[in-house]
Each structure stands twice: as C-alpha cells, then as structure tokens.
Design a protein around this motif. Structure first.
Motif, PDB file in Angstrom:
ATOM      1  N   ALA A 114      60.496  65.652 102.921  1.00  0.00           N
ATOM      2  CA  ALA A 114      59.331  65.883 103.766  1.00  0.00           C
ATOM      3  C   ALA A 114      58.126  65.030 103.374  1.00  0.00           C
ATOM      4  O   ALA A 114      57.119  65.030 104.081  1.00  0.00           O
ATOM      5  CB  ALA A 114      58.940  67.359 103.727  1.00  0.00           C
ATOM      6  N   VAL A 115      58.225  64.289 102.273  1.00  0.00           N
ATOM      7  CA  VAL A 115      57.140  63.378 101.892  1.00  0.00           C
ATOM      8  C   VAL A 115      57.658  61.983 101.583  1.00  0.00           C
ATOM      9  O   VAL A 115      56.895  61.114 101.160  1.00  0.00           O
ATOM     10  CB  VAL A 115      56.364  63.911 100.661  1.00  0.00           C
ATOM     11  CG1 VAL A 115      55.557  65.140 101.023  1.00  0.00           C
ATOM     12  CG2 VAL A 115      57.293  64.204  99.504  1.00  0.00           C
ATOM     13  N   SER A 116      58.943  61.756 101.809  1.00  0.00           N
ATOM     14  CA  SER A 116      59.531  60.464 101.440  1.00  0.00           C
ATOM     15  C   SER A 116      59.970  59.661 102.648  1.00  0.00           C
ATOM     16  O   SER A 116      59.536  58.537 102.854  1.00  0.00           O
ATOM     17  CB  SER A 116      60.726  60.686 100.498  1.00  0.00           C
ATOM     18  OG  SER A 116      61.517  59.529 100.398  1.00  0.00           O
ATOM     19  N   GLY A 117      60.886  60.211 103.471  1.00  0.00           N
ATOM     20  CA  GLY A 117      61.385  59.493 104.632  1.00  0.00           C
ATOM     21  C   GLY A 117      62.590  58.632 104.358  1.00  0.00           C
ATOM     22  O   GLY A 117      63.094  57.948 105.245  1.00  0.00           O
ATOM     23  N   SER A 118      63.088  58.645 103.135  1.00  0.00           N
ATOM     24  CA  SER A 118      64.207  57.787 102.754  1.00  0.00           C
ATOM     25  C   SER A 118      65.312  58.615 102.115  1.00  0.00           C
ATOM     26  O   SER A 118      65.061  59.404 101.205  1.00  0.00           O
ATOM     27  CB  SER A 118      63.740  56.706 101.773  1.00  0.00           C
ATOM     28  OG  SER A 118      64.831  56.083 101.136  1.00  0.00           O
ATOM     29  N   SER A 119      66.541  58.414 102.569  1.00  0.00           N
ATOM     30  CA  SER A 119      67.687  59.125 102.001  1.00  0.00           C
ATOM     31  C   SER A 119      67.958  58.677 100.571  1.00  0.00           C
ATOM     32  O   SER A 119      68.177  59.501  99.676  1.00  0.00           O
ATOM     33  CB  SER A 119      68.922  58.887 102.875  1.00  0.00           C
ATOM     34  OG  SER A 119      70.074  59.401 102.264  1.00  0.00           O
ATOM     35  N   ALA A 120      67.941  57.360 100.347  1.00  0.00           N
ATOM     36  CA  ALA A 120      68.230  56.837  99.008  1.00  0.00           C
ATOM     37  C   ALA A 120      67.192  57.310  97.993  1.00  0.00           C
ATOM     38  O   ALA A 120      67.538  57.714  96.875  1.00  0.00           O
ATOM     39  CB  ALA A 120      68.281  55.306  99.046  1.00  0.00           C
ATOM     40  N   ALA A 121      65.902  57.268  98.376  1.00  0.00           N
ATOM     41  CA  ALA A 121      64.842  57.704  97.468  1.00  0.00           C
ATOM     42  C   ALA A 121      64.962  59.192  97.170  1.00  0.00           C
ATOM     43  O   ALA A 121      64.751  59.628  96.034  1.00  0.00           O
ATOM     44  CB  ALA A 121      63.475  57.391  98.079  1.00  0.00           C
ATOM     45  N   THR A 122      65.310  59.982  98.187  1.00  0.00           N
ATOM     46  CA  THR A 122      65.468  61.425  97.989  1.00  0.00           C
ATOM     47  C   THR A 122      66.592  61.722  97.003  1.00  0.00           C
ATOM     48  O   THR A 122      66.427  62.497  96.060  1.00  0.00           O
ATOM     49  CB  THR A 122      65.753  62.115  99.336  1.00  0.00           C
ATOM     50  OG1 THR A 122      64.657  61.878 100.223  1.00  0.00           O
ATOM     51  CG2 THR A 122      65.944  63.613  99.150  1.00  0.00           C
ATOM     52  N   THR A 123      67.749  61.086  97.213  1.00  0.00           N
ATOM     53  CA  THR A 123      68.896  61.312  96.333  1.00  0.00           C
ATOM     54  C   THR A 123      68.591  60.886  94.903  1.00  0.00           C
ATOM     55  O   THR A 123      68.881  61.611  93.945  1.00  0.00           O
ATOM     56  CB  THR A 123      70.126  60.540  96.851  1.00  0.00           C
ATOM     57  OG1 THR A 123      70.354  60.884  98.214  1.00  0.00           O
ATOM     58  CG2 THR A 123      71.366  60.876  96.032  1.00  0.00           C
ATOM     59  N   ALA A 124      68.010  59.694  94.756  1.00  0.00           N
ATOM     60  CA  ALA A 124      67.754  59.161  93.419  1.00  0.00           C
ATOM     61  C   ALA A 124      66.687  59.964  92.687  1.00  0.00           C
ATOM     62  O   ALA A 124      66.832  60.264  91.492  1.00  0.00           O
ATOM     63  CB  ALA A 124      67.325  57.695  93.522  1.00  0.00           C
ATOM     64  N   THR A 125      65.620  60.332  93.386  1.00  0.00           N
ATOM     65  CA  THR A 125      64.508  61.022  92.731  1.00  0.00           C
ATOM     66  C   THR A 125      64.905  62.429  92.283  1.00  0.00           C
ATOM     67  O   THR A 125      64.662  62.820  91.144  1.00  0.00           O
ATOM     68  CB  THR A 125      63.300  61.100  93.681  1.00  0.00           C
ATOM     69  OG1 THR A 125      62.969  59.784  94.119  1.00  0.00           O
ATOM     70  CG2 THR A 125      62.106  61.709  92.978  1.00  0.00           C
ATOM     71  N   VAL A 126      65.503  63.190  93.187  1.00  0.00           N
ATOM     72  CA  VAL A 126      65.928  64.548  92.833  1.00  0.00           C
ATOM     73  C   VAL A 126      67.093  64.495  91.855  1.00  0.00           C
ATOM     74  O   VAL A 126      67.153  65.264  90.884  1.00  0.00           O
ATOM     75  CB  VAL A 126      66.305  65.352  94.096  1.00  0.00           C
ATOM     76  CG1 VAL A 126      66.823  66.737  93.721  1.00  0.00           C
ATOM     77  CG2 VAL A 126      65.094  65.474  95.025  1.00  0.00           C
TER      78      VAL A 126
END
Length: 436
Positions: A114-126
């Motif tokens: 909800a604050v990123s917009g990117s699937s790759a960034a979401t997966t990597a960050t979490v």
C-alpha cells in the motif's frame, strides 16, 4: 483471417527477438519498425516522425509523473528499517491466531504494497525480515516461503500500483478508479491466504510452533508505535486520492515528502540514502517509461495494420460468450506469465485483448483488475517468476522447491480470478460508491 495471421506473425517475431536476449523495449521498437517498413512500405523518416509524436505525447502525460514518485517512495521505505518495524508491530497482533507469525508475511506484504507499488520490492523488503525470523522460530519453511511468494505479488494489486498506472494510461481509464477497484480484490486474496494458513495450522499444529506471546497493554502500544509510520503514509497517500484532494501524481509527490519526513524523524535520512534512492527510482522509472513508449509504437503499428479490429472481428465471428472469452484470456495470460514480467505483458498484449473485451461488453476497469490478478499468477510461476528468484536468493532453496512451495497460493489466486468472474462487483463496487 489476414489480421489474425498478421497478429500471429508479429507476436512470433516479438518472441524471436526477445529470445535472442534483446532488451524488451528495443525489441518492441525493432519489431514495430520492421512491421511498418516491410508490411506497409513506410520509409524510416515517416516511422521516425510517428515515434517522435509518441514520445512527445507520453512525455507530456501528467499521469506518468506518478510512476517515478511512487517508485522513489518505495525506494526510500525499502532502504530504511520500516520493514523491521512492520514485523515488530504485527508480531504481537497475530500471536493468538492459528499460524501466528506466518500471518506477518500476508499482513506485512499488504501494508508494504500500500506504500510501494512494486511486487519485487514488496517481496524483497518483507522477506529480508520474515524469512530469517520464521526460520529462527522453527516455522515450516515451505509454508513460509510459499506464503511470502504469493503475498509479495500484492504490490501489483493493492494501490498505489505501478502496473495499475501503466494499464490506466494505455487503456485510457481513470487511475483513481483503477486504484479503488484494486482494494477489495487485493484484500480478498489476502484474506484467502490467511484463511489457508489458519486451516493448515489447525490441521498440523507443528507448522507453526506455539510460543509464549508477550502480553500487556504496553506490548500493543509498542505495536501501534512501530506501525504508525507506514500507516501514516498509507493514510496520506490513499486518503488524499480517494477523498479527491489530490490526483495520483500529486499524492505520489506528497507521499515522497512524507516518506522523507518519516526517515528524518527516524534519524535515517542522509545524503547517501537520497542518492541511492534517487538512482534506484531513475533506473526503474526509465525502464517502465521506455516500455510504455515502445508499447505505444507497437500499438500504432498494429493500428496501421488493422490488427486489433481484425482480430476482434475474427473472434467475434466465433460467437464466443463473454465467459468463454475470459477463460481463454485467463489461459493466455497465465502462459505469457511463464516468460514475461507484468509491465511487458500489459504493453504487448493490451492492443489486442482490450478491443476484444470491449467488443464483449466487459467493463475496462474490471478487465484491468482481472488482467492484474492473472499477471500476479506469473510472479510465482517458473521459469521467469520474479518473486521466486527473490525468494531463492533470500532462502537459498532451489527454484523448483520454491515454486512448489508457492503452488497452493497460485491455486488460491486462481480461485480469486474465479470469484472476480462470478462476482464482478468485487472490483466495481468501490469505484461506483466513490465516484458515481
């Protein structure tokens, strides 16, 4: 049939060019130029004029300003400790639910998306936080990596989504309506994932070891404090869009300012951080915008060749029902997802599939959500499932093993597609309430 033959020839040429390892946007440019020169006999100067007009049109599109801003905001969050705070904040809240910390994958990805917009960034960050924590506490590795692979794709669905902006620009629909349409389907699939974890944990409690959770009001107060930075960014960005105070592009700029303020308050803002986040945002934005321009040239070439209308008329002659058409397109997009990323799938296929959907009377907003969910499926399917590659690097597990871990969540997302088809109002209700 001539248009269908031209479409197949063009798609075949695209796959041949991309198979040679050519960058996607260069490949699309090359195929478009070849098609216009060989099939229509255009000279290079005419093709150059067409390309220049497209660059000028997209260069002045205000909606495109949202893309680098949202990407920059995601980069800022990615390079700070907000992901650690999300995990710390969620852990006490899920401690009494069957599956316990496994739900931090689902909820963490939902919040970060909800604050990123990117699937790759979401997966990597979490993933950089939860994979180690879940393994350290003895949680089942297959369920941990599979749930993260599936939930990481929420970056495509839950607004603000970069892929949604790309679709809205190409399909010429409202970005804000697309954002609103993605909320309930995204939450629905997140709820399906959590329910699956609950069911598996009830059937086999060893998948989620019981730990003695810390109790007390102070623990929940700390949770709120840890989650407050991300929640505040969500309220600022999405609240300003849905309330009508700001356009998506303006909300993205406000979101960047808010993210910088948050990192400053957390004492993590530095010149080095600014440079790293800016470079990351520029690289990703340049890639996406180059793809958009290349896709627009390809769409123009297809238009000159009368491919979209010809293919639409050919398929219309088959008298397929809207349901049959959607089922065929579902299979088509799952196959494309085996080889291409989400943005590439949209820019390559939309000139053909959107006219088909319009001819069948399918709402373009609903079709965009359907398309994005099917693209999410491609994020967790080999051989080119980007979430699988990220998890392979995070966990050290073979790509085939990670793909098997993600299979139940692939099936759940496919069930989500079925629910969208059966109940279109899941996607259309909120935009109707907010904007009609």
């Amino acid at each position: 049939m001539e248009a269908l033959f031209s479409a197949l020839l063009l798609l075949g040429l695209i796959f041949v060019v991309l198979g040679l390892g050519v960058w996607i946007f260069l490949g699309l440019f090359a195929v478009s130029g070849i098609a216009l020169m060989v099939l229509l006999g255009m000279d290079i100067s005419r093709i150059g004029t067409i390309a220049a007009n497209i660059v000028n049109r997209y260069g002045s599109a205000w909606e495109l300003a949202a893309i680098p801003m949202f990407i920059w905001m995601g980069e800022i969050i990615f390079r700070t400790d907000l992901s650690n705070r999300i995990f710390r904040g969620l852990a006490p809240l899920v401690a009494h639910i069957p599956g316990r910390l496994l739900h931090t994958n689902i909820l963490g990805c939902t919040l970060f998306a909800a604050v990123s917009g990117s699937s790759a960034a979401t997966t990597a960050t979490v993933g950089k936080i939860t994979t180690n924590e879940l393994e350290r506490h003895g949680y089942d590795r297959a369920l941990s990596s599979g749930s993260l692979a599936g939930a990481g794709s929420f970056g495509l669905m839950i607004p603000p989504s970069i892929v949604m902006i790309v679709y809205a620009i190409l399909a010429e629909v409202s970005v804000t309506r697309m954002f609103a349409a993605g909320v309930l389907p995204g939450l629905m699939i997140a709820a399906m994932f959590s329910c699956y974890i609950v069911l598996r944990s009830l059937l086999n409690p060893s998948l989620a070891p019981v730990t003695a959770p810390k109790r007390g009001a102070i623990i929940y107060l700390h949770s709120v404090v840890d989650l407050l930075p991300v929640l505040s960014l969500m309220v600022i960005v999405l609240g300003s869009i849905y309330s009508g105070i700001a356009t998506p592009s303006e909300a993205a700029a406000v979101g960047v300012c808010a993210a910088l303020i948050v990192t400053g308050v957390l004492r993590q803002l530095s010149v080095s951080l600014l440079l790293q986040t800016l470079l990351g945002a520029v690289r990703t934005s340049a890639m996406i915008c180059s793809l958009l321009i290349a896709a627009a040239l390809l769409s123009t070439a297809m238009g000159y060749l009368h491919i979209p209308s010809g293919v639409a008329n050919t398929i219309a002659a088959l008298e397929l029902t809207p349901l049959t058409l959607i089922l065929v397109l579902t299979l088509f997009y799952i196959i494309l997802g085996l080889f291409l990323d989400g943005v590439s799938i949209i820019v390559m296929s939309l000139p053909i599939t959107l006219p088909l959907a319009a001819l069948a009377g399918i709402d373009p907003i609903w079709f965009g959500i359907f398309l994005i969910v099917t693209i999410e499926l491609g994020q967790i399917t080999p051989p080119v499932g980007f979430n699988l590659f990220i998890l392979q690097s995070l966990t050290g597990r073979p790509i085939g093993r990670v793909a098997l871990d993600a299979l139940p969540f692939f099936c759940l997302m496919l069930a989500g597609v079925g629910l969208l088809i059966a109940f279109p109002q899941i996607a259309l209700w909120l935009p109707g309430v907010l904007y009609d």
